[in-house]
Write a protein that holds these residues in place. Sequence first.
Motif, PDB file in Angstrom:
ATOM      1  N   LEU A  13     -67.235 -47.880 -62.177  1.00  0.00           N
ATOM      2  CA  LEU A  13     -65.879 -47.619 -62.297  1.00  0.00           C
ATOM      3  C   LEU A  13     -65.458 -46.279 -61.904  1.00  0.00           C
ATOM      4  CD1 LEU A  13     -66.210 -47.682 -66.266  1.00  0.00           C
ATOM      5  CD2 LEU A  13     -64.765 -49.280 -64.914  1.00  0.00           C
ATOM      6  N   SER A  14     -64.017 -46.486 -61.177  1.00  0.00           N
ATOM      7  CA  SER A  14     -63.251 -45.130 -60.580  1.00  0.00           C
ATOM      8  C   SER A  14     -62.025 -45.081 -61.084  1.00  0.00           C
ATOM      9  CB  SER A  14     -63.593 -45.192 -59.110  1.00  0.00           C
ATOM     10  OG  SER A  14     -62.959 -44.040 -58.685  1.00  0.00           O
ATOM     11  N   ASP A  15     -61.625 -44.055 -61.797  1.00  0.00           N
ATOM     12  CA  ASP A  15     -60.277 -43.754 -62.246  1.00  0.00           C
ATOM     13  C   ASP A  15     -59.501 -42.900 -61.140  1.00  0.00           C
ATOM     14  OD1 ASP A  15     -60.024 -45.165 -64.535  1.00  0.00           O
ATOM     15  OD2 ASP A  15     -60.301 -43.103 -65.732  1.00  0.00           O
ATOM     16  N   LEU A  16     -60.393 -42.562 -60.162  1.00  0.00           N
ATOM     17  CA  LEU A  16     -59.724 -41.838 -58.965  1.00  0.00           C
ATOM     18  C   LEU A  16     -58.776 -42.775 -58.363  1.00  0.00           C
ATOM     19  CD1 LEU A  16     -59.494 -39.233 -57.192  1.00  0.00           C
ATOM     20  CD2 LEU A  16     -61.616 -40.055 -55.925  1.00  0.00           C
ATOM     21  N   TYR A  17     -59.142 -43.976 -58.384  1.00  0.00           N
ATOM     22  CA  TYR A  17     -58.249 -45.213 -57.743  1.00  0.00           C
ATOM     23  C   TYR A  17     -56.690 -44.914 -58.473  1.00  0.00           C
ATOM     24  CZ  TYR A  17     -56.052 -49.723 -57.552  1.00  0.00           C
ATOM     25  OH  TYR A  17     -55.153 -50.766 -57.427  1.00  0.00           O
ATOM     26  N   PRO A  23     -56.183 -50.932 -68.089  1.00  0.00           N
ATOM     27  CA  PRO A  23     -57.146 -51.782 -66.983  1.00  0.00           C
ATOM     28  C   PRO A  23     -57.937 -50.408 -66.304  1.00  0.00           C
ATOM     29  CG  PRO A  23     -54.795 -51.663 -66.304  1.00  0.00           C
ATOM     30  CD  PRO A  23     -54.776 -51.297 -67.729  1.00  0.00           C
ATOM     31  N   VAL A  24     -59.085 -51.010 -65.824  1.00  0.00           N
ATOM     32  CA  VAL A  24     -59.942 -50.091 -64.804  1.00  0.00           C
ATOM     33  C   VAL A  24     -59.892 -50.729 -63.423  1.00  0.00           C
ATOM     34  CG1 VAL A  24     -61.126 -49.182 -67.092  1.00  0.00           C
ATOM     35  CG2 VAL A  24     -61.958 -51.426 -65.668  1.00  0.00           C
ATOM     36  N   ARG A  25     -60.570 -49.840 -62.607  1.00  0.00           N
ATOM     37  CA  ARG A  25     -60.914 -50.536 -61.210  1.00  0.00           C
ATOM     38  C   ARG A  25     -62.537 -50.186 -60.981  1.00  0.00           C
ATOM     39  NH1 ARG A  25     -59.036 -54.117 -59.093  1.00  0.00           N
ATOM     40  NH2 ARG A  25     -57.070 -53.267 -58.464  1.00  0.00           N
ATOM     41  N   TYR A  26     -63.090 -51.340 -60.596  1.00  0.00           N
ATOM     42  CA  TYR A  26     -64.627 -51.217 -60.235  1.00  0.00           C
ATOM     43  C   TYR A  26     -64.340 -51.036 -58.541  1.00  0.00           C
ATOM     44  CZ  TYR A  26     -66.587 -52.614 -64.716  1.00  0.00           C
ATOM     45  OH  TYR A  26     -66.991 -52.665 -65.942  1.00  0.00           O
ATOM     46  N   ASP A  52     -45.349 -55.089 -59.589  1.00  0.00           N
ATOM     47  CA  ASP A  52     -46.005 -56.052 -58.770  1.00  0.00           C
ATOM     48  C   ASP A  52     -47.460 -55.564 -58.754  1.00  0.00           C
ATOM     49  OD1 ASP A  52     -43.722 -57.818 -58.742  1.00  0.00           O
ATOM     50  OD2 ASP A  52     -43.078 -56.788 -56.893  1.00  0.00           O
ATOM     51  N   GLY A  53     -48.168 -56.313 -58.235  1.00  0.00           N
ATOM     52  CA  GLY A  53     -49.672 -56.290 -58.016  1.00  0.00           C
ATOM     53  C   GLY A  53     -50.451 -57.134 -58.082  1.00  0.00           C
ATOM     54  N   ARG A  54     -51.563 -57.322 -57.497  1.00  0.00           N
ATOM     55  CA  ARG A  54     -52.627 -58.548 -57.496  1.00  0.00           C
ATOM     56  C   ARG A  54     -53.299 -58.852 -58.650  1.00  0.00           C
ATOM     57  NH1 ARG A  54     -55.522 -57.393 -52.033  1.00  0.00           N
ATOM     58  NH2 ARG A  54     -55.086 -55.380 -52.509  1.00  0.00           N
ATOM     59  N   ASP A  55     -53.461 -57.672 -59.612  1.00  0.00           N
ATOM     60  CA  ASP A  55     -53.988 -57.780 -60.988  1.00  0.00           C
ATOM     61  C   ASP A  55     -53.506 -56.330 -61.608  1.00  0.00           C
ATOM     62  OD1 ASP A  55     -55.217 -55.233 -59.833  1.00  0.00           O
ATOM     63  OD2 ASP A  55     -57.213 -55.998 -59.667  1.00  0.00           O
ATOM     64  N   GLN A  56     -53.690 -56.626 -63.142  1.00  0.00           N
ATOM     65  CA  GLN A  56     -53.517 -55.181 -63.894  1.00  0.00           C
ATOM     66  C   GLN A  56     -53.653 -54.212 -63.383  1.00  0.00           C
ATOM     67  OE1 GLN A  56     -55.109 -56.410 -67.650  1.00  0.00           O
ATOM     68  NE2 GLN A  56     -53.384 -58.016 -67.951  1.00  0.00           N
ATOM     69  N   ALA A  57     -54.816 -53.767 -62.788  1.00  0.00           N
ATOM     70  CA  ALA A  57     -55.226 -52.490 -62.228  1.00  0.00           C
ATOM     71  C   ALA A  57     -54.046 -52.073 -61.278  1.00  0.00           C
ATOM     72  CB  ALA A  57     -56.550 -52.447 -62.011  1.00  0.00           C
ATOM     73  N   GLU A  58     -53.726 -53.051 -60.303  1.00  0.00           N
ATOM     74  CA  GLU A  58     -52.996 -52.640 -59.347  1.00  0.00           C
ATOM     75  C   GLU A  58     -51.542 -52.590 -59.660  1.00  0.00           C
ATOM     76  OE1 GLU A  58     -53.342 -53.932 -54.729  1.00  0.00           O
ATOM     77  OE2 GLU A  58     -51.963 -55.291 -55.661  1.00  0.00           O
ATOM     78  N   LYS A  59     -51.230 -53.270 -60.573  1.00  0.00           N
ATOM     79  CA  LYS A  59     -49.595 -53.200 -61.215  1.00  0.00           C
ATOM     80  C   LYS A  59     -49.636 -51.635 -61.913  1.00  0.00           C
ATOM     81  CE  LYS A  59     -48.831 -57.866 -62.362  1.00  0.00           C
ATOM     82  NZ  LYS A  59     -48.591 -59.244 -63.190  1.00  0.00           N
ATOM     83  N   LEU A  63     -54.312 -42.125 -69.532  1.00  0.00           N
ATOM     84  CA  LEU A  63     -54.502 -43.306 -69.981  1.00  0.00           C
ATOM     85  C   LEU A  63     -55.250 -43.509 -71.171  1.00  0.00           C
ATOM     86  CD1 LEU A  63     -55.767 -44.516 -66.369  1.00  0.00           C
ATOM     87  CD2 LEU A  63     -53.401 -44.537 -67.313  1.00  0.00           C
ATOM     88  N   VAL A  64     -54.590 -44.014 -72.065  1.00  0.00           N
ATOM     89  CA  VAL A  64     -55.109 -44.254 -73.574  1.00  0.00           C
ATOM     90  C   VAL A  64     -55.753 -45.591 -73.819  1.00  0.00           C
ATOM     91  CG1 VAL A  64     -54.768 -43.510 -76.012  1.00  0.00           C
ATOM     92  CG2 VAL A  64     -53.554 -42.406 -74.200  1.00  0.00           C
ATOM     93  N   GLY A  65     -56.898 -45.969 -73.690  1.00  0.00           N
ATOM     94  CA  GLY A  65     -57.261 -47.179 -73.926  1.00  0.00           C
ATOM     95  C   GLY A  65     -58.442 -47.403 -72.942  1.00  0.00           C
ATOM     96  N   GLY A  66     -59.604 -48.039 -73.799  1.00  0.00           N
ATOM     97  CA  GLY A  66     -61.064 -48.351 -72.909  1.00  0.00           C
ATOM     98  C   GLY A  66     -61.091 -49.903 -73.257  1.00  0.00           C
ATOM     99  N   LEU A  67     -62.425 -50.292 -73.378  1.00  0.00           N
ATOM    100  CA  LEU A  67     -62.438 -51.780 -73.801  1.00  0.00           C
ATOM    101  C   LEU A  67     -62.035 -52.117 -75.277  1.00  0.00           C
ATOM    102  CD1 LEU A  67     -66.273 -51.752 -72.627  1.00  0.00           C
ATOM    103  CD2 LEU A  67     -64.422 -53.480 -71.744  1.00  0.00           C
ATOM    104  N   THR A  68     -61.922 -53.273 -75.386  1.00  0.00           N
ATOM    105  CA  THR A  68     -61.363 -53.649 -76.593  1.00  0.00           C
ATOM    106  C   THR A  68     -62.633 -53.890 -77.820  1.00  0.00           C
ATOM    107  OG1 THR A  68     -61.485 -56.042 -76.006  1.00  0.00           O
ATOM    108  CG2 THR A  68     -59.274 -54.847 -75.766  1.00  0.00           C
TER     109      THR A  68
END
Length: 637
Positions: free
Chosen positions: A306-310, A291-294, A249-256, A275-280
């Motif tokens: 951007l923060s992958d520490l999230y 996904p990423v988190r701003y 569950d989650g409000r968006d893909q990053a939270e999921k 995490l293996v994947g950046g922009l398309t």
Amino acid sequence: MNTKIVGILIAAVFVTSAFATFAGNTPGYDRVETAPGGQASATTYTVRQTFEQPVVFSAQGYAVVQMAGTRSDLRSGYPTLPYTRETLTFPLGTAITDVEVSVSGVHILSLPGKISPAPQPVPLNGEPASYIVEEGPVYTSHQPYPREWVQWHTGAGIRDGQRVTLVTVHVYPARYLPDSNQLEYVDSAEVVVTYQPPEQPLLQADAYDLLIVTADAFRSDVEPLVEHKESYGMRTLLATTSEVYAASDGRDQAEKLKYYIRDSIEDYGIKYVLLVGGLTSLISGQEWHVPVRYVYNGEGSEPRYLSDLYFADIYNADGSFASWDTNDDGVYGGWAFGLGKDLIDGYPDVYVGRLACRNTKEVQAVVEKIMEYESGTDPSWFKRVTLVGGDTFNDISAHNYLEGEVATQKTAEYLEDFDPVKLWWSEGNLQLSKVMDALNQGSGFVHFSGHGSPGMWMGKDFTDDPHGEYILGMEVYHMSFLKNDGKYPVWVIGGCHNSMFNATLMDSTLGCIKSLTGTPTWYWMPIPECFGWWPVKVPHGGAIATLGCTGLGYGTIGDSDGDGIPDCIQYLLGYLETRFFELYGQEGVDVLGDMWGTAISDYNDLFPPMQDKIDLKTVQEWVLLGDPSLKIGGYSS
């Protein structure tokens, strides 16, 4: 003389295996573990410290206060005062109910002037830097600063391989009385921490070590890496983004994704997340393979970054989920006018790295490099460290340190078993051709310390221009010419925006056009991918991993606390970078993610994330573009 611990009193009734440990800048703390048995109840730790008398002297019109065995609190605009730091660890989910302090031997000392306020952090944006000291509201207050002799904060993180609740206590043996311009100091302090252990351990699983999350399209290209990791005993779980989104569950893909990581910790005991994947796309857009988190800990010139520490900060101190959106407004990491202030733990609970691959070609290249590297490195090249730096700031008004050279010299001292290759402005060899030659020879580590943008790294020369003349160290388009096949270093990149892995050709081109009109932009050249990611993705050369800033980085000028150590390696980005190398060279930490995460955790111990926006940004933006489970130097050398 160091601060001395003259007594530790423990009164405790614990559940089975409950524990507490001490760590800090004061020698003499030992791990203390209670006998098992009994029912959970309130528990206290009492710690006593004694202090020497303060030393006070005048500098630049202010009073400077020093005390043996302490470090200085450098919060911009606040009095620079000594403090000690101790971090206690408890089972994850422990409730900290109270922290009390009592002091004895209180003295008053008249000062020759106001206590020096800490200077402002200096952005690494290439603009002219000044040593700016401004007195904050404390100086007109009628209250002592700090109001209490002790300040403390909590978090959840990893210590000695265990996920724990952390309590970091800063004891101030001296306080400033601005009304009378006096110093109030004490001979000793006693701190009592009262806490409630959890009735049951929150985490016990231990089935996997590494979780790899990748796009469905990359799965077959990542599977060889899974087999490789398993062959070296790294128990690895592979999941695609479609599996993640379906399971969480989650409000968006990053939270999921973040919830999926939490569930993988609790179900499998994972320690690392790759995490293996950046922009398309290389051209434009904000569609992501993974996904990423701003976060919006912003300022006028940079409202988000951007923060992958999230994805690494999973738990709060009480074991609850760390949402990074505590006011539920859908804005994550908000700390700005109109956004309020989201409460953020900031400590990694799992070590996260990203391979910001945009296509299968990049995935295949990076997977091949990781497998080759971990199969073994040759000391003939690995035992070199390449150091690139110069004069970052024109700080003639302070101490005129060559900050980039100071930082990289400290790295050389920490890596004492490595042969340093110094490409320094003062040596006359901070040149693109020299940098390329050194990188082509191969080395275990590279440390750049200076200025940057998404497409390049630079030093500065202030000889003829007080604003500084840029010295190009390298740009992204040079990296395809690197010939260090099989000799891949870890790069630590000190500078702004070098690891802004959301760069695209369209955004960077528009940024360059905007710069011609005077509009603030971080782009100085059109690029499809950033400086921090390019050397990792390039085949048969470049780097095995990089660490750098996704946003505007910050440094310091001078020696504001008068301790003889340049501030540029004691605070902000310079502390993170040099602490990273200290962990490997002096403490034997030899897994990349552990080095990244421990450096961030140690930073948070010293500089509480919720106390200062710039300190929080410093850890949020420092991204690892590489495999967090990477064995430094490989498994057989």
